[in-house]
Design a protein around this motif. Structure first.
Motif, PDB file in Angstrom:
ATOM      1  N   UNK A  91      11.670  -0.814   3.774  1.00 15.03           N
ATOM      2  CA  UNK A  91      11.406   0.509   4.356  1.00 15.03           C
ATOM      3  C   UNK A  91      11.282   0.356   5.865  1.00 15.03           C
ATOM      4  N   UNK A  92      11.798   1.352   6.596  1.00 16.52           N
ATOM      5  CA  UNK A  92      11.736   1.313   8.053  1.00 16.52           C
ATOM      6  C   UNK A  92      11.735   2.739   8.581  1.00 16.52           C
ATOM      7  N   UNK A  93      11.497   2.871   9.877  1.00 18.96           N
ATOM      8  CA  UNK A  93      11.534   4.190  10.480  1.00 18.96           C
ATOM      9  C   UNK A  93      10.632   4.267  11.700  1.00 18.96           C
ATOM     10  N   UNK A  94      10.770   5.348  12.444  1.00 20.01           N
ATOM     11  CA  UNK A  94       9.943   5.594  13.627  1.00 20.01           C
ATOM     12  C   UNK A  94       9.161   6.887  13.433  1.00 20.01           C
ATOM     13  N   UNK A  95       7.930   6.868  13.909  1.00 23.23           N
ATOM     14  CA  UNK A  95       7.050   8.040  13.830  1.00 23.23           C
ATOM     15  C   UNK A  95       6.947   8.563  12.390  1.00 23.23           C
ATOM     16  N   UNK A  96       6.710   7.630  11.480  1.00 17.05           N
ATOM     17  CA  UNK A  96       6.623   7.963  10.062  1.00 17.05           C
ATOM     18  C   UNK A  96       5.240   8.520   9.740  1.00 17.05           C
ATOM     19  N   UNK A  97       5.199   9.644   9.051  1.00 21.05           N
ATOM     20  CA  UNK A  97       3.970  10.199   8.498  1.00 21.05           C
ATOM     21  C   UNK A  97       4.230  10.528   7.038  1.00 21.05           C
ATOM     22  N   UNK A  98       3.374  10.041   6.159  1.00 20.77           N
ATOM     23  CA  UNK A  98       3.629  10.257   4.741  1.00 20.77           C
ATOM     24  C   UNK A  98       2.352  10.114   3.925  1.00 20.77           C
ATOM     25  N   UNK A  99       2.382  10.716   2.754  1.00 19.72           N
ATOM     26  CA  UNK A  99       1.381  10.482   1.726  1.00 19.72           C
ATOM     27  C   UNK A  99       2.060   9.644   0.647  1.00 19.72           C
ATOM     28  N   UNK A 100       1.489   8.486   0.359  1.00 26.07           N
ATOM     29  CA  UNK A 100       2.037   7.630  -0.691  1.00 26.07           C
ATOM     30  C   UNK A 100       1.133   7.735  -1.914  1.00 26.07           C
ATOM     31  N   UNK A 101       1.749   7.989  -3.066  1.00 16.43           N
ATOM     32  CA  UNK A 101       1.003   8.136  -4.307  1.00 16.43           C
ATOM     33  C   UNK A 101       1.450   7.059  -5.281  1.00 16.43           C
ATOM     34  N   UNK A 102       0.472   6.403  -5.890  1.00 15.47           N
ATOM     35  CA  UNK A 102       0.748   5.471  -6.974  1.00 15.47           C
ATOM     36  C   UNK A 102       0.374   6.174  -8.279  1.00 15.47           C
ATOM     37  N   UNK A 103       1.333   6.241  -9.187  1.00 13.40           N
ATOM     38  CA  UNK A 103       1.166   6.985 -10.425  1.00 13.40           C
ATOM     39  C   UNK A 103       1.280   6.023 -11.604  1.00 13.40           C
ATOM     40  N   UNK A 104       0.251   5.968 -12.438  1.00 16.66           N
ATOM     41  CA  UNK A 104       0.342   5.146 -13.641  1.00 16.66           C
ATOM     42  C   UNK A 104       1.549   5.574 -14.463  1.00 16.66           C
ATOM     43  N   UNK A 105       2.329   4.622 -14.984  1.00 14.98           N
ATOM     44  CA  UNK A 105       3.472   5.001 -15.819  1.00 14.98           C
ATOM     45  C   UNK A 105       3.087   5.882 -17.008  1.00 14.98           C
ATOM     46  N   UNK A 106       1.838   5.786 -17.453  1.00 10.28           N
ATOM     47  CA  UNK A 106       1.391   6.581 -18.595  1.00 10.28           C
ATOM     48  C   UNK A 106       1.425   8.082 -18.296  1.00 10.28           C
ATOM     49  N   UNK A 107       1.187   8.478 -17.043  1.00  6.58           N
ATOM     50  CA  UNK A 107       1.180   9.901 -16.701  1.00  6.58           C
ATOM     51  C   UNK A 107       2.398  10.295 -15.874  1.00  6.58           C
TER      52      UNK A 107
END
Length: 291
Positions: free
Chosen positions: A85-101
């Motif tokens: 992953x790469x980029x400039x001026x990156x803003x993000x929400x990262x979510x980890x989701x259990x495979x069960x849901x």
């Protein structure tokens, strides 16, 4: 918001003040001025990346394709070390989701992702662009987390659950940190081996044996990042010996254990996710066996 510094990596990291409404879902916010070819280390969760703002992250995939903007990927993203992953001026929400849901939250099984990084718009259509705009309109990270959590909670409530037997098998793998014997899982839930393997793969996106390896690797990798020696980590996490650990780490990341120990993607977990490692599991009751 805290500043994470690790080698050349300097990231601003935000964490929710409250846990998610949905068990098995965790998130963190990132602001990175210069994201320079970050190796994506495999993790036993579905990864959902919601980007907003002026910049745009780019994910360079193993296939040679590039994905821009908000994306989703199944468990084990980055296996072989070929995803960056790469980029400039990156803003993000990262979510980890259990495979069960994940099937309920995404509206599609992780198996449908087929191990690839998929644009979120392919799954959510216009809703993906609307959530990007709404996140960009907010000035507070806590408001962004609340908006994201409410959206995912609604989707989870409306989506289809996985079979309780599949959820139980995943829970056993996670709670044992990848040390459970997969041959015994079918007997525990009262299914045939063939039935469990088929349902597990179709609903969670990977077969049980792969899930065991991935969960075990994730636990071992975080211990390496914490500064523990490879020989001790191998002995404590179920590997036959240090060479076995080395081979598994190379297979998952394309790098040696010593290199993985210095990966920012793993090191940031102490800041972004207070309990690093496998995504938290919802409570799963043991299925009742017939008879």
């Amino acid at each position: 918001m805290r500043t994470f510094m690790h080698g050349a990596a300097v990231w601003d990291v935000a964490c929710p003040q409250r846990p998610s409404q949905v068990a098995g879902l965790t998130m963190a916010g990132f602001r990175v001025r210069d994201l320079d070819a970050l190796r994506m280390v495999p993790h036993p969760a579905v990864t959902l990346l919601l980007e907003f703002g002026a910049g745009s992250p780019v994910v360079d995939c193993a296939s040679g394709q590039q994905q821009r903007g908000s994306v989703v990927a199944g468990p084990g993203l980055g296996s072989g070390g070929a995803v960056r992953a790469r980029g400039e001026n990156v803003e993000c929400v990262q979510i980890r989701v259990s495979p069960v849901i994940a099937r309920a939250v995404l509206g599609a099984s992780p198996a449908d992702l087929d191990g690839a990084v998929v644009p979120l718009g392919d799954l959510w259509g216009r809703e993906a662009s609307r959530i990007r705009e709404r996140l960009g309109d907010l000035s507070s990270w806590q408001d962004r987390f609340a908006l994201t959590d409410a959206l995912l909670a609604r989707r989870h409530e409306a989506g289809p659950p996985v079979d309780p037997e599949v959820a139980w098998a995943w829970h056993r793998i996670v709670s044992s940190r990848g040390l459970t014997r997969v041959d015994g899982l079918a007997a525990e839930v009262g299914w045939s081996r063939k039935r469990l393997w088929s349902r597990f793969r179709s609903q969670l996106g990977l077969p049980p044996k792969r899930a065991v390896r991935l969960v075990r690797f994730d636990h071992a990798a975080h211990r390496l990042v914490a500064g523990e020696g490879a020989a001790r980590v191998a002995a404590d996490t179920g590997y036959a010996d240090q060479s076995h650990l080395h081979r598994d780490v190379m297979a998952f990341t394309g790098a040696t254990p010593a290199t993985v120990a210095g990966e920012p993607f793993l090191a940031v977990d102490d800041v972004a996710w207070p309990s690093p490692g496998t995504t938290a599991m919802p409570h799963v009751s043991r299925p009742r066996q017939p008879g």
